[in-house]
Design a protein around this motif. Sequence first.
Motif, PDB file in Angstrom:
ATOM      1  N   THR A 252       0.872  -1.176   0.000  1.00 57.86           N
ATOM      2  CA  THR A 252       0.000   0.000   0.000  1.00 57.86           C
ATOM      3  C   THR A 252       0.913   1.233   0.000  1.00 57.86           C
ATOM      4  N   PRO A 253       1.551   1.532  -1.128  1.00 60.89           N
ATOM      5  CA  PRO A 253       2.642   2.522  -1.139  1.00 60.89           C
ATOM      6  C   PRO A 253       2.202   3.961  -0.921  1.00 60.89           C
ATOM      7  N   ALA A 254       0.988   4.321  -1.287  1.00 60.71           N
ATOM      8  CA  ALA A 254       0.562   5.709  -1.109  1.00 60.71           C
ATOM      9  C   ALA A 254       0.237   6.018   0.346  1.00 60.71           C
ATOM     10  N   HIS A 255      -0.247   5.023   1.087  1.00 60.99           N
ATOM     11  CA  HIS A 255      -0.657   5.236   2.479  1.00 60.99           C
ATOM     12  C   HIS A 255      -0.724   3.876   3.150  1.00 60.99           C
ATOM     13  N   GLN A 256       0.362   3.483   3.833  1.00 57.56           N
ATOM     14  CA  GLN A 256       0.426   2.135   4.375  1.00 57.56           C
ATOM     15  C   GLN A 256      -0.772   1.863   5.277  1.00 57.56           C
ATOM     16  N   GLU A 284      -0.155  -3.144  -6.309  1.00 57.52           N
ATOM     17  CA  GLU A 284      -0.310  -1.849  -5.638  1.00 57.52           C
ATOM     18  C   GLU A 284      -1.766  -1.660  -5.240  1.00 57.52           C
ATOM     19  N   ASP A 285      -2.029  -1.698  -3.934  1.00 55.82           N
ATOM     20  CA  ASP A 285      -3.375  -1.464  -3.407  1.00 55.82           C
ATOM     21  C   ASP A 285      -3.550   0.037  -3.213  1.00 55.82           C
ATOM     22  N   ASP A 286      -4.224   0.676  -4.155  1.00 54.17           N
ATOM     23  CA  ASP A 286      -4.408   2.131  -4.125  1.00 54.17           C
ATOM     24  C   ASP A 286      -5.759   2.441  -3.493  1.00 54.17           C
ATOM     25  N   TYR A 287      -5.912   2.074  -2.234  1.00 57.59           N
ATOM     26  CA  TYR A 287      -7.238   2.041  -1.622  1.00 57.59           C
ATOM     27  C   TYR A 287      -7.794   3.404  -1.239  1.00 57.59           C
ATOM     28  N   ASP A 288      -6.938   4.390  -0.960  1.00 54.89           N
ATOM     29  CA  ASP A 288      -7.483   5.712  -0.597  1.00 54.89           C
ATOM     30  C   ASP A 288      -6.576   6.832  -1.090  1.00 54.89           C
ATOM     31  N   GLY A 289      -6.007   6.649  -2.270  1.00 56.86           N
ATOM     32  CA  GLY A 289      -5.041   7.611  -2.794  1.00 56.86           C
ATOM     33  C   GLY A 289      -5.599   9.004  -3.020  1.00 56.86           C
ATOM     34  N   GLU A 290      -6.928   9.141  -3.100  1.00 56.76           N
ATOM     35  CA  GLU A 290      -7.524  10.464  -3.355  1.00 56.76           C
ATOM     36  C   GLU A 290      -7.506  11.369  -2.120  1.00 56.76           C
ATOM     37  N   PHE A 291      -7.375  10.769  -0.931  1.00 53.95           N
ATOM     38  CA  PHE A 291      -7.574  11.548   0.292  1.00 53.95           C
ATOM     39  C   PHE A 291      -6.232  11.825   0.973  1.00 53.95           C
ATOM     40  N   ARG A 292      -5.668  12.974   0.664  1.00 54.90           N
ATOM     41  CA  ARG A 292      -4.448  13.424   1.302  1.00 54.90           C
ATOM     42  C   ARG A 292      -4.707  14.833   1.827  1.00 54.90           C
ATOM     43  N   TYR A 293      -4.037  15.202   2.947  1.00 59.79           N
ATOM     44  CA  TYR A 293      -4.373  16.446   3.627  1.00 59.79           C
ATOM     45  C   TYR A 293      -3.174  17.363   3.844  1.00 59.79           C
ATOM     46  N   ASP A 294      -2.080  16.822   4.371  1.00 55.07           N
ATOM     47  CA  ASP A 294      -0.970  17.671   4.779  1.00 55.07           C
ATOM     48  C   ASP A 294       0.278  17.504   3.930  1.00 55.07           C
ATOM     49  N   ARG A 295       0.188  16.791   2.837  1.00 51.87           N
ATOM     50  CA  ARG A 295       1.361  16.593   1.997  1.00 51.87           C
ATOM     51  C   ARG A 295       0.935  16.558   0.536  1.00 51.87           C
ATOM     52  N   LEU A 311      -1.812  -2.132 -10.606  1.00 46.66           N
ATOM     53  CA  LEU A 311      -2.517  -1.205  -9.717  1.00 46.66           C
ATOM     54  C   LEU A 311      -3.962  -1.657  -9.575  1.00 46.66           C
ATOM     55  N   ILE A 312      -4.440  -1.704  -8.326  1.00 47.20           N
ATOM     56  CA  ILE A 312      -5.812  -2.108  -8.046  1.00 47.20           C
ATOM     57  C   ILE A 312      -6.480  -0.993  -7.256  1.00 47.20           C
ATOM     58  N   GLY A 313      -7.633  -0.556  -7.730  1.00 47.64           N
ATOM     59  CA  GLY A 313      -8.375   0.496  -7.046  1.00 47.64           C
ATOM     60  C   GLY A 313      -9.859   0.214  -7.081  1.00 47.64           C
ATOM     61  N   SER A 314     -10.616   1.037  -6.371  1.00 48.01           N
ATOM     62  CA  SER A 314     -12.068   0.884  -6.337  1.00 48.01           C
ATOM     63  C   SER A 314     -12.689   2.184  -5.866  1.00 48.01           C
ATOM     64  N   VAL A 315     -14.017   2.223  -5.850  1.00 48.77           N
ATOM     65  CA  VAL A 315     -14.744   3.397  -5.354  1.00 48.77           C
ATOM     66  C   VAL A 315     -15.281   3.168  -3.950  1.00 48.77           C
ATOM     67  N   SER A 318     -14.060   6.278  -1.998  1.00 48.22           N
ATOM     68  CA  SER A 318     -14.385   7.576  -2.583  1.00 48.22           C
ATOM     69  C   SER A 318     -15.880   7.780  -2.771  1.00 48.22           C
ATOM     70  N   LEU A 319     -16.620   6.704  -3.065  1.00 47.70           N
ATOM     71  CA  LEU A 319     -18.074   6.795  -3.217  1.00 47.70           C
ATOM     72  C   LEU A 319     -18.786   5.993  -2.138  1.00 47.70           C
ATOM     73  N   SER A 320     -18.744   4.669  -2.262  1.00 53.39           N
ATOM     74  CA  SER A 320     -19.425   3.803  -1.302  1.00 53.39           C
ATOM     75  C   SER A 320     -19.070   2.360  -1.599  1.00 53.39           C
ATOM     76  N   PRO A 321     -18.925   1.527  -0.554  1.00 54.10           N
ATOM     77  CA  PRO A 321     -18.739   0.093  -0.813  1.00 54.10           C
ATOM     78  C   PRO A 321     -19.967  -0.556  -1.424  1.00 54.10           C
ATOM     79  N   ALA A 322     -21.111   0.135  -1.377  1.00 61.06           N
ATOM     80  CA  ALA A 322     -22.325  -0.404  -1.989  1.00 61.06           C
ATOM     81  C   ALA A 322     -22.255  -0.377  -3.512  1.00 61.06           C
ATOM     82  N   VAL A 323     -21.406   0.500  -4.058  1.00 60.67           N
ATOM     83  CA  VAL A 323     -21.186   0.527  -5.505  1.00 60.67           C
ATOM     84  C   VAL A 323     -20.056  -0.453  -5.793  1.00 60.67           C
ATOM     85  N   ARG A 324     -20.388  -1.633  -6.200  1.00 62.20           N
ATOM     86  CA  ARG A 324     -19.409  -2.711  -6.312  1.00 62.20           C
ATOM     87  C   ARG A 324     -18.613  -2.585  -7.606  1.00 62.20           C
TER      88      ARG A 324
END
Length: 479
Positions: A252-256, A284-295, A311-315, A318-324
């Motif tokens: 999880t390289p973007a955010h362990q 690469e588990d890019d599970y929350d790469g959209e949410f960064r605050y201080d860097r 690279l593996i990602g999902s919504v 960012s949206l909801s786990p209900a959107v599969r």
Amino acid sequence: MAESWVNYAERIGSDLHLDLSGPGSKRAALIRALRDAVHSGRLAPGTRLPPYRSLAADLGVARNTVADAYAELVAEGWLTARQGSGTRVAERSRPLHPAVRQRKPAPHPRARSTRHDLRQGTPDASGFPRTAWLASYRRALHQAPNEVFGPGDPAGRPELRAALAGYLARARGVRTEPDRIVICSGFAHALRLLFGDGGGQPLRGPLAVEAYGLPFHRELLAAEGVRTVPLPLDEHGARVDRLTRERAVLLTPAHQFPTGGPLHAERRAAVVDWARARGAVVLEDDYDGEFRYDRKPVGALQSLDPERVILIGSVSKSLSPAVRLGWMVLPERYVGDVLAAKGEREAWASVLDQLALADLIVSGSYDRHVRQMRQRYRGRRNRLVAALAERAPHIEVSGVAAGLHAVLRLPPGTERSAVKAAIWQGVALDGLAEFRHPDTDMPVHDGLVVGYATPSEHAYAAALEALCGALPPGGTQAS
């Protein structure tokens, strides 16, 4: 034949399947079947029954048979009939023998008393962009070609793959083409496709993983016969210098997850060099790469070598786990094997949802939503840090520069008691030990993994108060 029936929506013309077998006339059998359905609670009070004509046609009986049966049950008090509202199950008709009703499993003891959900992994459900999603869904449905309503392409709709290729390049620095992207239903589905026995099985173990990660993923891999080898962690992320003969590594390289922090730049380069030298692959588990605050945003590792990184990602965040919906950005040599593993038809991800997500991205609504939620979660993060600084200044908080959760470092030996105290406060959260690989030789660190995204805005203050009430006081150490 056993009686069968189907729950149905309360609208005229709804289906109601009843078995009329047994002794006596059709009228008597229908009365008995309806009475039993109400008596046992299978037809709830207030449920609207189908009109005479509809039910008679469905059951193959005369219209008068249904009318007579309804009339008798109205006279007995089982049903009510009013002009303009049809025939309904009487509100006073409660099941006489509740013991025979199907019982729901007892809730988990923790869930029964939970008032504040601070578990990691779930976004704020109230933040789902309903208006924008509905608009995109309508546009997508209106513009969809007829082929959309046939069997789905296992690669995913070209509209979504094209939209993702552009979005991931712009927002995450990914280098790919639409034909390198395969749509899936989420990260777990991606792992099954990559390591499962149901198709081409593109990858095999052993698989190196970070010493702390989701136990669900390790269990899934173990069920597929994949041995996982833990890599120690430090302040710079995974110790990729410990990689040896593994065939792949999951990072999880973007955010362990869950300890926080990006993989150091030197280690990002080193793991790609290892993959090239070994003929291996990096997941690469890019599970929350959209949410960064201080860097500054940390770009995708995939950009260093698109032929050695998946690279593996999902919504789901960012949206909801209900959107599969999720995606794999694949090296060219793996595309065919992954599609073979999926099969000839799309069986997991809704094609219409794919089109809606494509429209959401292309229209700019997805970016606007992510920015809005980033602001909301930054505010939640700041409130958590401020509350801890005031109420528990001895507790170190880490992993808060990005993501939807924080790690609270606790005094040695206090994690278990803190989790129990949280339960008493009605707080659902996880101890750091829950995420520790059983085979790692890393020193044990006590802590709590606190998700700050799930509670609604109006409940967040009370959740923070309860959390602070569960934390060990300064200087506490287990005896």
